[in-house]
Design a protein around this motif. Structure first.
Motif, PDB file in Angstrom:
ATOM      1  N   LEU A  92       0.822  -1.200   0.000  1.00 10.89           N
ATOM      2  CA  LEU A  92       0.000   0.000   0.000  1.00 10.89           C
ATOM      3  C   LEU A  92       0.863   1.259   0.000  1.00 10.89           C
ATOM      4  O   LEU A  92       0.528   2.265  -0.640  1.00 10.89           O
ATOM      5  N   ALA A  93       1.998   1.204   0.684  1.00  9.28           N
ATOM      6  CA  ALA A  93       2.906   2.352   0.680  1.00  9.28           C
ATOM      7  C   ALA A  93       3.444   2.610  -0.718  1.00  9.28           C
ATOM      8  O   ALA A  93       3.552   3.765  -1.158  1.00  9.28           O
ATOM      9  N   ALA A  94       3.793   1.542  -1.431  1.00  5.43           N
ATOM     10  CA  ALA A  94       4.289   1.700  -2.797  1.00  5.43           C
ATOM     11  C   ALA A  94       3.221   2.317  -3.689  1.00  5.43           C
ATOM     12  O   ALA A  94       3.483   3.229  -4.480  1.00  5.43           O
ATOM     13  N   ALA A  95       1.986   1.832  -3.570  1.00  6.04           N
ATOM     14  CA  ALA A  95       0.894   2.351  -4.389  1.00  6.04           C
ATOM     15  C   ALA A  95       0.594   3.806  -4.042  1.00  6.04           C
ATOM     16  O   ALA A  95       0.392   4.644  -4.927  1.00  6.04           O
ATOM     17  N   ASN A  96       0.569   4.122  -2.754  1.00  4.87           N
ATOM     18  CA  ASN A  96       0.326   5.506  -2.337  1.00  4.87           C
ATOM     19  C   ASN A  96       1.427   6.435  -2.837  1.00  4.87           C
ATOM     20  O   ASN A  96       1.181   7.594  -3.183  1.00  4.87           O
ATOM     21  N   GLY A  97       2.656   5.923  -2.855  1.00  2.00           N
ATOM     22  CA  GLY A  97       3.772   6.724  -3.337  1.00  2.00           C
ATOM     23  C   GLY A  97       3.613   7.099  -4.794  1.00  2.00           C
ATOM     24  O   GLY A  97       3.974   8.210  -5.214  1.00  2.00           O
TER      25      GLY A  97
END
Length: 574
Positions: free
Chosen positions: A174-179
């Motif tokens: 999710l952090a990668a996608a939010n980034g």
């Protein structure tokens, strides 16, 4: 489509499909033939003929329907909205019968659909909509996410309940996608509710063949005892990319399928070409006929527009998902997407000739169907899916391939800020299909027909790398950092130390970089390597435009770090 085919000004077999796409877009956007040229120009539509020609065919198509007293699906929506507006008695009856309306995927609603919804609503109606602006990926098809983002403007008195908890993906995914999403005004970052998992991986391969084999090996390595193959999927931006992946899975004996319209054999221009295969005297003649028809010359047209070997963005020659309308006009009426699919068919023909020089057209057709078999059944298999087709689906393990500039984002989006934003959201959708593990890859070179072009990694790979590592609940081990730093240093060109005049600024930049890396729990080189910082210290840029001229700094890095870099340079007294 028969009407449109008869109205088209060209004998090109696929032009009617492009005309239908444009007419459907115009109908969905409530654009009349009289206003099509202006609206299509403003929306950067690029059909394979002049906009005025499309407008003329659109007008004749509407007149043909009226003359024959026929309607299509968009007409049904338009007429339903007309009747609700024009007949109060009829409208009251409809509104009484259907008082409570619920609309899912509201970010995908187009103006025609919203017109019908608005006409259906009465003073006693209740409306509930559900949508995610981060998954608005169909603007090219007429959708308008403003109806969701500005809901209270279109439906005064409405209330918005924001749901921010995500229960599908691990914090790292999710952090990668939010980034990737960035920090736009309408960006809503989701909050993970799962236990930590592996950090997403990013791998670089020599070319698309090595990448396909690497993805297949990764799928085999992640195939746990007792787990089905269907726990894994490979996601790609375009239809044409699926072909070489399917070949690699077939060669490895791993069950796989290309979902839905992602199969090359399902593309209209390919189906039409194969339909003529039986009439070809030989496979060589069939290939030559395809090359003449779509101007796929050995020297340049295999790339779609004949760019030189120095073009590192040659991906414009890969096809987008079925239906994506925007592409470069071509003199033969073929879009870049369809030319790319035919170029892939030509490549397969050459591959077959190398395997069986004496094989005939019938044998080639059988080989094609065997090589590109596309079963949509429920059997256990790794799925190969385009980003668009993956929306609404999920898998424990997802491999995202071909993360290169020109594919992600797609080449024709680069001239339009709104299109770039949609490409960001499309990648976000792809990344968030993964529940437990995410593996990303790209190729350093990619073949388009008979040529191999250098590739540039997607500008959003840095966002994935930094955000995913920063989202990890524990910081990287010193040994991991040392290993990655050593590898990075080994890949850097050898250069002298900064001059005495540049040394203070260089050290200030390194101090800043260390703070950024520590905050994100990533190695320092992920932020910027020393060579880039040396170049900044030497050139002392004073604007974003000058920053972009520094080797190692692209648009994503300028957006993320440009303000800090310019401030540090300014504070140094330059």
């Amino acid at each position: 489509m028969g009407f449109v085919a008869r109205l088209c000004p060209s004998r090109n077999r696929t032009l009617p499909l492009d005309m239908v796409t444009e007419i459907e877009w115009a109908s969905a956007r409530l654009v009349t033939p009289e206003d099509y040229v202006r609206a299509a120009g403003a929306a950067h539509r690029r059909p394979p003929v002049e906009l005025s020609v499309v407008a003329d065919v659109y007008d004749k198509f509407r007149e043909a329907k009226r003359r024959k007293r026929l309607v299509d699906f968009d007409d049904l929506l338009r007429l339903a909205a007309r009747d609700l507006t024009a007949d109060p008695v009829y409208a009251t009856a409809r509104r009484w019968r259907f008082r409570h309306l619920y609309v899912d995927e509201f970010q995908d609603v187009n103006p025609l659909q919203h017109q019908l919804l608005s006409a259906w609503l009465g003073p006693d109606s209740s409306l509930c909509v559900v949508g995610d602006p981060n998954q608005a990926i169909y603007a090219w098809n007429g959708a308008d996410a403003r109806y969701l983002v500005d809901f209270e403007q279109f439906h005064p008195g409405g209330q918005t309940v924001t749901l921010v908890d995500n229960y599908r993906s691990t914090p790292e995914i999710l952090a990668a996608a939010n980034g990737v999403l960035g920090t736009g005004p309408n960006t809503q970052r989701l909050r993970p509710n799962r236990s930590p998992g592996p950090v997403p991986t990013i791998r670089t391969f020599e070319d698309e063949t090595a990448e396909a084999r690497g993805v297949v090996r990764s799928c085999r390595d992640h195939h746990k005892p007792g787990a089905p193959w269907s726990d894994q999927a490979v996601l790609v931006r375009t239809n044409a990319q699926a072909v070489i992946l399917a070949e690699a899975f077939g060669a490895a004996g791993i069950p796989h399928r290309v979902r839905g319209a992602g199969s090359l054999l399902e593309q209209p221009e390919v189906k039409q070409a194969i339909g003529r295969l039986s009439r070809a005297a030989s496979v060589a003649d069939f290939i030559a006929d395809l090359q003449r028809e779509a101007h796929l010359g050995d020297d340049d047209a295999d790339t779609g527009t004949g760019d030189s070997d120095s073009d590192t963005d040659g991906v414009s020659r890969s096809g987008t998902d079925t239906g994506a309308p925007r592409s470069t006009n071509t003199p033969d009426g073929f879009t870049d997407e369809r030319r790319a699919n035919l170029a892939e068919l030509v490549r397969l023909g050459r591959e077959y000739q190398a395997l069986d020089p004496t094989g005939g057209s019938h044998d080639f057709g059988a080989w094609l169907r065997s090589t590109l078999r596309n079963t949509d059944g429920t059997g256990d298999a790794v799925e190969i899916v385009t980003f668009h087709a993956a929306k609404g689906l999920e898998w424990p393990i997802v491999h995202v391939a071909g993360l290169e500039k020109g594919l992600v984002p797609i080449h024709f989006a680069e001239e339009d800020t709104n299109a770039i934003d949609e490409e960001r959201r499309l990648l976000y959708v792809a990344l968030t299909r993964a529940r437990e593990e995410l593996h990303c890859s790209h190729a350093a070179r990619r073949a388009f027909g008979s040529r191999s072009l250098r590739r540039t990694p997607s500008p959003w790979l840095d966002d994935i790398r930094v955000a995913a590592a920063g989202g990890k609940p524990r910081r990287s081990k010193p040994s991991d950092v040392a290993r990655h730093t050593a590898a990075a240093r080994a890949s850097l060109p050898s250069r002298d130390a900064p001059s005495a005049a540049d040394r203070p600024l260089f050290e200030a930049l390194r101090t800043w970089r260390r703070e950024q890396a520590n905050a994100a729990s990533v190695p320092a080189f992920v932020v910027f390597n020393d060579a880039t910082l040396r170049a900044v210290a030497e050139r002392r840029p004073s604007s974003n435009a000058e920053l972009l001229a520094v080797p190692g700094i692209g648009p994503v890095k300028v957006e993320r770090f440009g303000g800090d870099l310019l401030r540090i340079v300014a504070d140094s007294g330059s």
